[in-house]
Structure formats: C-alpha cells, structure tokens
Write a protein that holds these residues in place. Sequence first.
Motif, PDB file in Angstrom:
ATOM      1  N   GLY A 232       0.854  -1.188   0.000  1.00  9.34           N
ATOM      2  CA  GLY A 232       0.000   0.000   0.000  1.00  9.34           C
ATOM      3  C   GLY A 232       0.881   1.225   0.000  1.00  9.34           C
ATOM      4  O   GLY A 232       1.791   1.347   0.809  1.00  9.34           O
ATOM      5  N   GLY A 272       8.347  -1.774  10.353  1.00 10.60           N
ATOM      6  CA  GLY A 272       6.974  -2.213  10.081  1.00 10.60           C
ATOM      7  C   GLY A 272       6.273  -1.480   8.954  1.00 10.60           C
ATOM      8  O   GLY A 272       5.063  -1.522   8.820  1.00 10.60           O
ATOM      9  N   LYS A 275       9.509  -2.433   4.344  1.00 11.05           N
ATOM     10  CA  LYS A 275      10.818  -2.599   3.706  1.00 11.05           C
ATOM     11  C   LYS A 275      11.019  -4.054   3.277  1.00 11.05           C
ATOM     12  O   LYS A 275      11.381  -4.330   2.139  1.00 11.05           O
ATOM     13  CB  LYS A 275      11.939  -2.171   4.661  1.00 11.05           C
ATOM     14  N   SER A 276      10.747  -4.959   4.206  1.00  6.36           N
ATOM     15  CA  SER A 276      10.928  -6.380   3.868  1.00  6.36           C
ATOM     16  C   SER A 276       9.943  -6.791   2.784  1.00  6.36           C
ATOM     17  O   SER A 276      10.280  -7.552   1.875  1.00  6.36           O
ATOM     18  CB  SER A 276      10.710  -7.264   5.088  1.00  6.36           C
ATOM     19  N   LEU A 277       8.755  -6.266   2.905  1.00  4.06           N
ATOM     20  CA  LEU A 277       7.722  -6.557   1.907  1.00  4.06           C
ATOM     21  C   LEU A 277       8.199  -6.133   0.514  1.00  4.06           C
ATOM     22  O   LEU A 277       8.040  -6.865  -0.472  1.00  4.06           O
ATOM     23  CB  LEU A 277       6.457  -5.788   2.311  1.00  4.06           C
ATOM     24  N   ASN A 372      16.915   0.348   9.549  1.00  5.28           N
ATOM     25  CA  ASN A 372      16.110   1.277  10.345  1.00  5.28           C
ATOM     26  C   ASN A 372      16.966   2.448  10.783  1.00  5.28           C
ATOM     27  O   ASN A 372      16.625   3.597  10.598  1.00  5.28           O
ATOM     28  CB  ASN A 372      15.610   0.603  11.634  1.00  5.28           C
ATOM     29  N   HIS A 408      -5.223  -5.553   3.111  1.00  5.21           N
ATOM     30  CA  HIS A 408      -5.283  -6.648   4.085  1.00  5.21           C
ATOM     31  C   HIS A 408      -6.695  -7.195   4.256  1.00  5.21           C
ATOM     32  O   HIS A 408      -6.871  -8.382   4.523  1.00  5.21           O
ATOM     33  CB  HIS A 408      -4.640  -6.233   5.405  1.00  5.21           C
ATOM     34  N   GLU A 437      -2.106  -4.217   9.638  1.00  5.75           N
ATOM     35  CA  GLU A 437      -2.341  -5.637   9.367  1.00  5.75           C
ATOM     36  C   GLU A 437      -2.831  -6.329  10.637  1.00  5.75           C
ATOM     37  O   GLU A 437      -3.753  -7.151  10.607  1.00  5.75           O
ATOM     38  CB  GLU A 437      -1.056  -6.297   8.869  1.00  5.75           C
TER      39      GLU A 437
END
Length: 762
Positions: A232, A272, A275-277, A372, A408, A437
């Motif tokens: 998003g 959260g 970034k990983s997404l 971060n 979500h 989420e």
Amino acid sequence: METNLSKYLRARRPIIWVHSGDYKEVDTIVTEATKEYKNKAIFEYRAFGAVNFETKVKSDEIVDLYSFFNILFSEGVKTNVFLIIKNAEEEMKDARNIALIKKIAETRYSNSDYNFTVIVVTEIETVPKDLEKFTSILDIPNMTKEEIEKYIWNFAKENKVNVDKKDVGEVAISLKGLTKLEIDHVLNMIIESKNNISISGRDIIIREKGQIIKKSSILEIIDFKEKIEEIGGLEGLKEWLSSKAQVFRRLDEAKKFGVDTPKGVLLVGMPGCGKSLAAKASARLFNVPLLRLDIGRLLGKYVGESEHNMRVALKTAESISPCILWIDEIEKAFAGIDQNGGASDITKRLFGQFLTWLQEKENTVFVVATANDITAFPPEFLRKGRFDEVFFIDFPNEEERERIFEIHLEKRGKMSDDINLKELAEETEGYCGADIEEIVKNAVENKFILETENEEEKKITTNNLLEATKSIDSLSNILSDKIDILKKSYKKFKIKSASQKIKNGKRIAGKPTFKDMVIVNGGKYTPSFFNEEREVYDLEVCKYQTTQDMWMEVMKNNPSGFKGGRRPVENVSWWDTLEFCNKLSEKYGLKPVYDLSQKNKGMLKINQLNGKTEYPGIADFKKTEGFRLPTEVEWEWFARGGEVAMQDGTFNYTHSGSNNITEVAWYSGTSNKCTHDVGTKKQNQLGLYDCCGNVWEWCYDTTNSDYISNKMPYIYDETDNTRRVRGGSWITSQRNYSIFKQSRADALKNYNFYGFRIVRTI
Ligand code: ATP
C-alpha cells in the motif's frame, strides 16, 4: 585447454582441494591435466570404498580411506599417483586420515622422487587447519553465457527438442552459476514440462537454484509470494522498481542495447512500514531468486572469519545470479563506524570489503539493503553511485493507510463497500503497515469466534475495525523517543521519499482513477486468435464487470434482468456501453473517447487527444484519455493475467486465473441460472474478477487487419453490425468454455448475459 590443475600439478602441490559437486566435470579436468604424465596411476575413493577411476566399479577389498592410504603410500616412489577423494566428508574429519595425508604431503616436499597427489572433491567441507599450508584450492570456473548458449543448442540437438531462438540468451543468463550436471538436470525438467526450451521455463531454473543455496549456511533462499500490488502506497519506490525490473527481466537485450545493469537499492526507514515486503515483492517483479544475507550469522568469532564469510556469501550470490541479495538490517554490520573512523577493525574491514564489491560489481546481483537506524552510517555509504537509489520509507500517510487497510481486508476476503476506509485511515495516524495488518487480523479473528450462524453478523464492519484499533498501540507511540532520533537522521541525509512518484517521462503510473481500477502493465504476446505478436500498452482495468450500482450512478436507470447493486449490469447493447463510458469520463473530468454524434447512422468515431476524431479502423487508443471498452487484444492480455502470468508461467490457463472453472467462474455449472455479485469468485493473477463468467464482456473490435487470420470466422467490415464479446456467462455451459473462446453479437441488441468492463489508457 590448460586449467589451473595442470599448473598446480607442475608446481608439485601435494593436496588440491576442489569445491564442486559435479564429479563428471572434475573427472574430465583430472583426465585432461594428467594426460602428460606417462607413468601414472589414478585412484578414486568415494564415501566408504575405492572405485575404479575409469569404470567406477567398486573394489571389494578396500572399504575405508585409512587402509587405502596405507596401501598406496609407498606407490608414490614408483609412479605418479593421483588419489581423488570424493564425497568423503566424514572420513576427512578423522584425525588419522588427516595425519596420513599430512605425512604424504611432507614426504612429497622432502623427497623429489616421491609423487603422490591427493585431490579432494567436496561441496561443503573447508580445508582442515593442519593441511592448509600444503593445499591449493581449485575453483572450477562456471561456464560463460556464450558457453551455456552453445551447450543449450547441443543439448537440444541431442534430445531433439526445439529452442526458442529469441529466448536463448535470456535462458543462458538464468542458467549461469550452475554446473553442467545441474544445467542438464534443469533442461531436462524444462522440456518435460514445456516441450521446448524457452524463457517460460525460468521458474524451474529459479527453483533449482534455490536448492543449491539451501546447502549454504550464510545465505538463505526466501520463498516469496508477495506481489508489488500488495504494497500500500510507496508509489515512488514501486515505480522505480518496476522500471529496473524491465531491465532485469530482459538482461540480454538490455546489455546489447547498452543499458547498465542495475546495482541495487537501499531502503531506510521506520520499522513495520514495508521494507521487507518491498524486498520480497521486487524478487517477484524481477522474476529472480531472493537470497537473504543474515548479518548476525556473518559475524564470526575468529580472526578473519567474518571477512571469509562475507566473501563466501558474495561469491555464492554471484554464482546464483541473476538474483536479488537482500541484506536485512545492514546497520548491524556497519554500525559502529563513525565519521572519525572509530570502529572495530572487523566492522571497518567488512564495510570496506562490501563497498568495494558494490562499487565495482559488474554482475547481475541486485542488492536490496534495508535499515532502520542510519545514525551510525558514514555519509559515503548513502552517496549515489554505490546504490542506484536510496529511499526513505516513512509511516504511511492517510491515503496510504486507506490502501493498506483495503489490501489486508481483501487478502482475507473481507473487503466490502460498507467499510469506510477514509474513516479508518483518519483514526490511525501514526500506525505503521504492520500495525494495520494486526488490526485487520484481530478484527477478523474476533468475528470468527463470534458464535452466530447469521451471515450478516459475521461481516466485518468499520466499527469492528475501529474497535480492534483501540487494542493496538501504534508503533510511533511505543517507540516515540527512538523515532524522533531516526527522523532527524533521515532529514539530515535528505533521502528521497518512497511515497512520492517520480515522473520519469515514460509513464505516470501509480494511482488509478478510482479504487476499483487496477494498473495493468503492458507487454507483447501472441493473442490466441492471431498468428503474430501484438503489443498492449499500460492500462487501467476495472477489477469488476460494471455493476448495476456503477451504471445507475451514471445513467440513472437500470436495465438489468437480475437486479442487485453489486451484480453486473446486463441487458445493455454495445452502443449503450459506449454511452456509459463517455458519461463516466465526463464525471471524472476526462476527455470522452467516443464521438457518438452519428450513432443513428451506425457510425462511430474516436476522439484523439490531439483534437482529431478518427474512424475506428485508424484511431490510436494510446491517444485517448477517458474510459472505454478494451480492445479484444487488450481483453485477452488482462484476462490471461498479463505480465504477471507470463512470469508465473500461468499465461495459458484455460480460464481466467485458473485451470479449474468452478474456482473462478459463474457459469451454468455454478450459477444456478442467474448472475451473482461481482468479485465473489477467485480473482485472476492481476486481481481481476469474473473475466470468465457471470456475463460476457463486450469488447472493441480492433482493425480489419487484426482479423485476417485463418482462425477467424469473420472479416470485419463497415456493414457488419456485430461486435465481439469475450469471457462467458452464467448461462454458458462448460462445453463452450475456455478463455480463448470468441463470440459475436449484434451491437444493437441487448441480452441478460451480456455486460462489460471498462479500461483506460494510462
Ligand atoms: P522492520 O524494519 O521491522 O523489519 P519492515 O519495514 O521490513 O519492518 P515489513 O516486514 O515489510 O516491515 O512489514 C511487516 C508486515 O506489515 C508486512 O508483511 C505487511 O503485511 C505489513 N505491511 C507493512 N507495510 C505495508 C504496506 N505499505 N502495505 C501493505 N502491507 C504492509
């Protein structure tokens, strides 16, 4: 061809350590390098037994390495002895064996008549400490792209299969890093499932490369399902990644054209927030394996161990490339280096090693580094040139929070028109994506445990979500002190925001006109009804068939036979749909596409953005702005899942989004003889619903030339008053079903099984 093995043998190195699992290749190299030795004996030992080097027949007498060494030891004075030890990791840990190998090595150094060479072949073990000074490492160079191409052609000839000539370069690039043995294995798997060798076998290659990584301990292969559409917001980042993906997916072509290979991207920002997404989604977008480097595992206890680990990790990544190397929390490795150079020696060296690699790399490892805390980063790390771009990911703004809620909820099949996304976004200032989420998850769980059979009561409402919000404290609240410090450091470095779109002149993708529209990237493909490739440009496509609610809002009437606001509108003629498109365009301030002024004569013209109106046959839809019907070429592209499906290898599904019709379509077998609410069957690869059922979709017939194909029953001309419909409907029987099925209908007539879907050129 002379290999390094010949050089080592000439230099009388007593132990040669070969890192490889490709025994066949090693045998070839050994045979070649020992050719010049007339007086020689080659022995081979494989885990728990001696075998004949030529015939590979196992010897009954020798079952352990230690006794084999003892028997052979004195042979070295008579002849040139080469002992190849394969796959004997356990025995190579035995101190008695190590001691004997050491004795052989020392004898060889002290006695020039003693000629015993030990060749150890292993994929996993490193050289034992005691043997290090006697040992040379032999790397078997991987085949170059050109060599692999030749290899593919030979392979195809031997196996009598076809190779897609235009893809061979890309396939060769994807196969880089694999040994001949592995390439054979992968090519066999590709022809088993695809019958020919083309880029559509890339998913098999990626899977196979994953197996190799599983054997390495520092890198980890990550399974990913995440799509770029599931992020998003972060529009700027998404757009940037999409443009790099274009290069990565066509590396061979791009290289020939002179495009630089992308190096990588650094994502810094709040925890959260995706970034990983983004790292995972980019692997899917690039269609390459995703490797994660765990910095924690990299740092070793012994002198030089960390650098060694880093070297191994980077080398492994290179051998697997093209791939994405995701370095999570990169600050962990480099923290502690400040501007005055105050850092431990290890971190300093690691840092230097990594920077040099990054700066100089010419390979196709795309680095996605995430962090971060950048307070301890030296400024040069953030400088352009190292990475192609550095993005700052902030907490999502209101609009982004709306999208994250929606994503979500949709993921769990709980999105409905009653949910007020705006209100939810307003109430969740300071919440990160992971918080949102969590809110959705909790609300869904609360509903699940509610003891009721009533379907209405089980529906998620805005209030349920607001309620769930109360039990979750936002991350920015929990970490408020830390976040202030982080924000200041991001500001200092003036990093580009990931949320802002970058206008690169090519496209202004990003946000569609309204929320039910999906951005569909264009591409080239051969439509089922045509025998040549056609290009589709980037489009916005409505997720749903036009609903009765949408129709009524614009047209103020409802012609449908089966009433229901979320049901598709039907009983609309082809000409009616054009009128709807124009009125909707006006509503959004867009130039209407259709000139309907001569409709009563059955004549249509297309309004072009340059002010001209053209006959349909020569009009260019790229030069239109408003909503319109898809051309048939466009329709088939998005219904089959477009670019996403091409990458997934699912472009040839028989129905839109599946081979199983029941899963995706309201047809005579599932419909109970009526239409159903849109979006209630499974979506296709692009997130579009019902392309294969509910109601047939009116399409725009492209040009005459598109129809001159032997597969076509009709030749379009001005007097032909029929138009194409595609998909299928609640009344269509399975016998007549497939995504490729074409049908025609009178453009003036309406039926309760014909509806439509809108698109718009971007
Ligand atoms: P950290 O720095 O703590 O590792 P991160 O930035 O890497 O955090 P993610 O792991 O990507 O955060 O986010 C956690 C989860 O939160 C994701 O798996 C996803 O489900 C959700 N999420 C976060 N940001 C977004 C977003 N922008 N859109 C959709 N979902 C998101």
